[in-house]
Design a protein around this motif. Structure first.
Motif, PDB file in Angstrom:
ATOM      1  N   GLN A  53       0.801  -1.212   0.000  1.00  0.00           N
ATOM      2  CA  GLN A  53       0.000   0.000   0.000  1.00  0.00           C
ATOM      3  C   GLN A  53       0.843   1.276   0.000  1.00  0.00           C
ATOM      4  N   PRO A  54       2.003   1.327   0.698  1.00  0.00           N
ATOM      5  CA  PRO A  54       2.837   2.533   0.611  1.00  0.00           C
ATOM      6  C   PRO A  54       3.286   2.860  -0.817  1.00  0.00           C
ATOM      7  N   PHE A  55       3.515   1.827  -1.623  1.00  0.00           N
ATOM      8  CA  PHE A  55       3.880   2.063  -3.017  1.00  0.00           C
ATOM      9  C   PHE A  55       2.746   2.763  -3.757  1.00  0.00           C
ATOM     10  N   PHE A  56       1.521   2.292  -3.565  1.00  0.00           N
ATOM     11  CA  PHE A  56       0.369   2.929  -4.216  1.00  0.00           C
ATOM     12  C   PHE A  56       0.186   4.363  -3.721  1.00  0.00           C
TER      13      PHE A  56
ATOM     14  N   LEU B 285       0.733  10.198  -4.935  1.00  0.00           N
ATOM     15  CA  LEU B 285       1.315  11.524  -4.699  1.00  0.00           C
ATOM     16  C   LEU B 285       1.996  12.067  -5.950  1.00  0.00           C
ATOM     17  N   VAL B 286       2.789  11.229  -6.617  1.00  0.00           N
ATOM     18  CA  VAL B 286       3.545  11.691  -7.789  1.00  0.00           C
ATOM     19  C   VAL B 286       2.612  12.038  -8.939  1.00  0.00           C
ATOM     20  N   VAL B 287       1.705  11.117  -9.256  1.00  0.00           N
ATOM     21  CA  VAL B 287       0.793  11.355 -10.381  1.00  0.00           C
ATOM     22  C   VAL B 287      -0.148  12.508 -10.061  1.00  0.00           C
ATOM     23  N   GLY B 288      -0.639  12.557  -8.829  1.00  0.00           N
ATOM     24  CA  GLY B 288      -1.518  13.659  -8.441  1.00  0.00           C
ATOM     25  C   GLY B 288      -0.826  15.000  -8.538  1.00  0.00           C
ATOM     26  N   TRP B 289       0.442  15.058  -8.121  1.00  0.00           N
ATOM     27  CA  TRP B 289       1.203  16.313  -8.219  1.00  0.00           C
ATOM     28  C   TRP B 289       1.380  16.727  -9.676  1.00  0.00           C
TER      29      TRP B 289
ATOM     30  N   ALA C  99      -0.869  11.838 -18.571  1.00  0.00           N
ATOM     31  CA  ALA C  99      -0.886  10.395 -18.825  1.00  0.00           C
ATOM     32  C   ALA C  99       0.074  10.021 -19.943  1.00  0.00           C
ATOM     33  N   SER C 100       0.140  10.837 -20.986  1.00  0.00           N
ATOM     34  CA  SER C 100       1.016  10.533 -22.123  1.00  0.00           C
ATOM     35  C   SER C 100       2.483  10.618 -21.732  1.00  0.00           C
ATOM     36  N   VAL C 101       2.839  11.624 -20.916  1.00  0.00           N
ATOM     37  CA  VAL C 101       4.235  11.769 -20.483  1.00  0.00           C
ATOM     38  C   VAL C 101       4.682  10.535 -19.699  1.00  0.00           C
ATOM     39  N   VAL C 102       3.853  10.089 -18.770  1.00  0.00           N
ATOM     40  CA  VAL C 102       4.224   8.918 -17.970  1.00  0.00           C
ATOM     41  C   VAL C 102       4.243   7.660 -18.838  1.00  0.00           C
ATOM     42  N   ALA C 103       3.238   7.506 -19.712  1.00  0.00           N
ATOM     43  CA  ALA C 103       3.193   6.333 -20.590  1.00  0.00           C
ATOM     44  C   ALA C 103       4.414   6.270 -21.502  1.00  0.00           C
ATOM     45  N   LEU C 104       4.845   7.417 -22.019  1.00  0.00           N
ATOM     46  CA  LEU C 104       6.021   7.437 -22.887  1.00  0.00           C
ATOM     47  C   LEU C 104       7.304   7.214 -22.086  1.00  0.00           C
ATOM     48  N   ALA C 105       7.357   7.764 -20.874  1.00  0.00           N
ATOM     49  CA  ALA C 105       8.544   7.575 -20.031  1.00  0.00           C
ATOM     50  C   ALA C 105       8.750   6.100 -19.681  1.00  0.00           C
ATOM     51  N   ILE C 106       7.673   5.337 -19.624  1.00  0.00           N
ATOM     52  CA  ILE C 106       7.778   3.898 -19.356  1.00  0.00           C
ATOM     53  C   ILE C 106       7.852   3.114 -20.666  1.00  0.00           C
ATOM     54  N   GLY C 107       7.045   3.498 -21.641  1.00  0.00           N
ATOM     55  CA  GLY C 107       6.897   2.703 -22.858  1.00  0.00           C
ATOM     56  C   GLY C 107       8.106   2.748 -23.775  1.00  0.00           C
ATOM     57  N   ILE C 108       8.721   3.914 -23.974  1.00  0.00           N
ATOM     58  CA  ILE C 108       9.857   4.004 -24.895  1.00  0.00           C
ATOM     59  C   ILE C 108      11.057   3.197 -24.389  1.00  0.00           C
ATOM     60  N   PRO C 109      11.461   3.303 -23.108  1.00  0.00           N
ATOM     61  CA  PRO C 109      12.545   2.417 -22.645  1.00  0.00           C
ATOM     62  C   PRO C 109      12.195   0.934 -22.759  1.00  0.00           C
TER      63      PRO C 109
ATOM     64  N   THR D 183      -6.127   8.872 -14.386  1.00  0.00           N
ATOM     65  CA  THR D 183      -4.872   9.053 -15.116  1.00  0.00           C
ATOM     66  C   THR D 183      -4.097   7.750 -15.206  1.00  0.00           C
ATOM     67  N   ILE D 184      -4.072   6.978 -14.130  1.00  0.00           N
ATOM     68  CA  ILE D 184      -3.318   5.716 -14.133  1.00  0.00           C
ATOM     69  C   ILE D 184      -3.971   4.708 -15.079  1.00  0.00           C
ATOM     70  N   ALA D 185      -5.301   4.624 -15.070  1.00  0.00           N
ATOM     71  CA  ALA D 185      -5.982   3.750 -16.036  1.00  0.00           C
ATOM     72  C   ALA D 185      -5.669   4.187 -17.465  1.00  0.00           C
ATOM     73  N   THR D 186      -5.584   5.486 -17.687  1.00  0.00           N
ATOM     74  CA  THR D 186      -5.253   6.005 -19.022  1.00  0.00           C
ATOM     75  C   THR D 186      -3.828   5.650 -19.403  1.00  0.00           C
ATOM     76  N   ILE D 187      -2.901   5.729 -18.458  1.00  0.00           N
ATOM     77  CA  ILE D 187      -1.507   5.376 -18.729  1.00  0.00           C
ATOM     78  C   ILE D 187      -1.403   3.926 -19.194  1.00  0.00           C
ATOM     79  N   ILE D 188      -2.056   3.028 -18.481  1.00  0.00           N
ATOM     80  CA  ILE D 188      -1.983   1.603 -18.822  1.00  0.00           C
ATOM     81  C   ILE D 188      -2.623   1.345 -20.182  1.00  0.00           C
ATOM     82  N   PHE D 189      -3.745   1.975 -20.438  1.00  0.00           N
ATOM     83  CA  PHE D 189      -4.456   1.755 -21.695  1.00  0.00           C
ATOM     84  C   PHE D 189      -3.685   2.306 -22.884  1.00  0.00           C
ATOM     85  N   ALA D 190      -2.988   3.428 -22.711  1.00  0.00           N
ATOM     86  CA  ALA D 190      -2.355   4.116 -23.839  1.00  0.00           C
ATOM     87  C   ALA D 190      -0.909   3.703 -24.079  1.00  0.00           C
ATOM     88  N   MET D 191      -0.291   2.953 -23.195  1.00  0.00           N
ATOM     89  CA  MET D 191       1.132   2.669 -23.301  1.00  0.00           C
ATOM     90  C   MET D 191       1.546   1.736 -24.452  1.00  0.00           C
ATOM     91  N   PRO D 192       0.794   0.683 -24.801  1.00  0.00           N
ATOM     92  CA  PRO D 192       1.292  -0.302 -25.771  1.00  0.00           C
ATOM     93  C   PRO D 192       1.818   0.243 -27.090  1.00  0.00           C
TER      94      PRO D 192
END
Length: 305
Positions: free
Chosen positions: A23-26, A31-35, A98-108, A154-163
């Protein structure tokens, strides 16, 4: 036949286990995504409407052309006239976050898949699952792990848009010609230099196509995420559905379409290696188009027998 495989029960047990153990991870992700979402939203809402339109107009003149710029200005004026400016800006802020986070994970991940067949064999089934899962299903774990509001949306959007970012980055790097790779190695490039100076630049059109697709999928998912409190134009569409108000739903949908067209046309141009004309040249071209047929003629070259 009473035989049944309790897959749903297993998933529920896994979710409960995650909630009880990490739960601390979530909370940290929240906090990060909300900020990030709050900063983007407050920053974009703080820009005056006329300045926002001017920025989009200048970008349009630089990257696309004056016809698109005229369309963008008229469309954003229509959004203001419908009273949906704040909702549209909130939606765009959610899409960008959502796109920034998805790309930061997806491109690497795409680079890793391009460099390792083993990694590709592991990642590909996960991507297949992510792309075939109905988008509404993402709302359930997002709400369970992160509650209701903009963060789970936003997190649901990140997962959906990353592939698409993963797939098209992998595809672009794998399609770089072997002779180009060998030439880079012959000139003394390390593996990191080869990736940064040869493979990624050559694969950039494919990577930017992935960026474009991520943004489009994020925009479609943000509307669906309004069901768990993401806000923006999705709330307008949702209110229209709940009240059976055709006009309200159409206005919200039209705002989404306008945002999608503007984002799509602007992001498409960044994948093309072409010389961009400056703003003054664009304006000069528009002026020439409007004055065409005004009686101005060009001097014809003298004909020699």
């Amino acid at each position: 036949m009473d035989y049944r495989i309790p897959v749903g029960d297993w998933i529920e047990a896994a979710v409960e286990f995650l909630l009880n153990t990490i739960q601390p991870f979530f909370d940290g992700v929240t906090l990060v995504v909300g900020w990030l979402v709050d900063q983007l939203e407050s920053g974009m809402l703080g820009i005056p409407e006329w300045l926002f339109i001017a920025i989009i107009a200048l970008l349009g003149l630089w990257r696309v052309g004056w016809r698109f710029t005229l369309f963008a200005v008229i469309s954003m004026g229509l959004v203001i006239g419908m009273g949906l400016w704040a909702e549209t800006v909130v939606t765009v802020a959610l899409v960008i976050a959502a796109s920034v986070v998805a790309l930061a994970i997806g491109i690497p991940m795409g680079i890793l898949a391009a460099k390792s067949d083993i990694a590709l064999a592991i990642i590909r089934p996960v991507l297949d699952l992510m792309q075939t899962m109905p988008p509404f299903v993402y709302l359930i774990p997002a709400a369970m792990f992160f509650g209701l509001g903009k963060v789970p949306g936003t997190i649901a959007t990140i997962i959906f848009a990353m592939p698409p970012a993963v797939r098209l980055t992998n595809l672009g790097i794998r399609q770089v010609g072997r002779e180009m790779v060998e030439a880079g190695l012959a000139f003394g490039c390390t593996r990191g230099q080869l990736l940064a100076k040869v493979q990624i630049p050559v694969a950039m059109p494919s990577i930017m196509a992935g960026v474009n697709q991520v943004i489009m999928l994020a925009l479609s998912m943000v509307v669906i995420a309004s069901m768990i409190g993401a806000g923006g134009l999705g709330n307008v569409v949702l209110r229209g559905i709940q009240r059976l108000d055709i006009g309200l739903g159409f206005e919200g949908g039209l705002g989404v379409v306008i945002a999608a067209i503007i984002l799509d046309r602007l992001t498409q141009t960044f994948g093309h290696h072409r010389k961009q004309a400056g703003v003054l040249e664009r304006l000069k071209g528009a002026a020439q188009w409007f004055t065409r047929g005004s009686g101005e003629t060009k001097d014809k070259p003298a004909q020699h027998k």
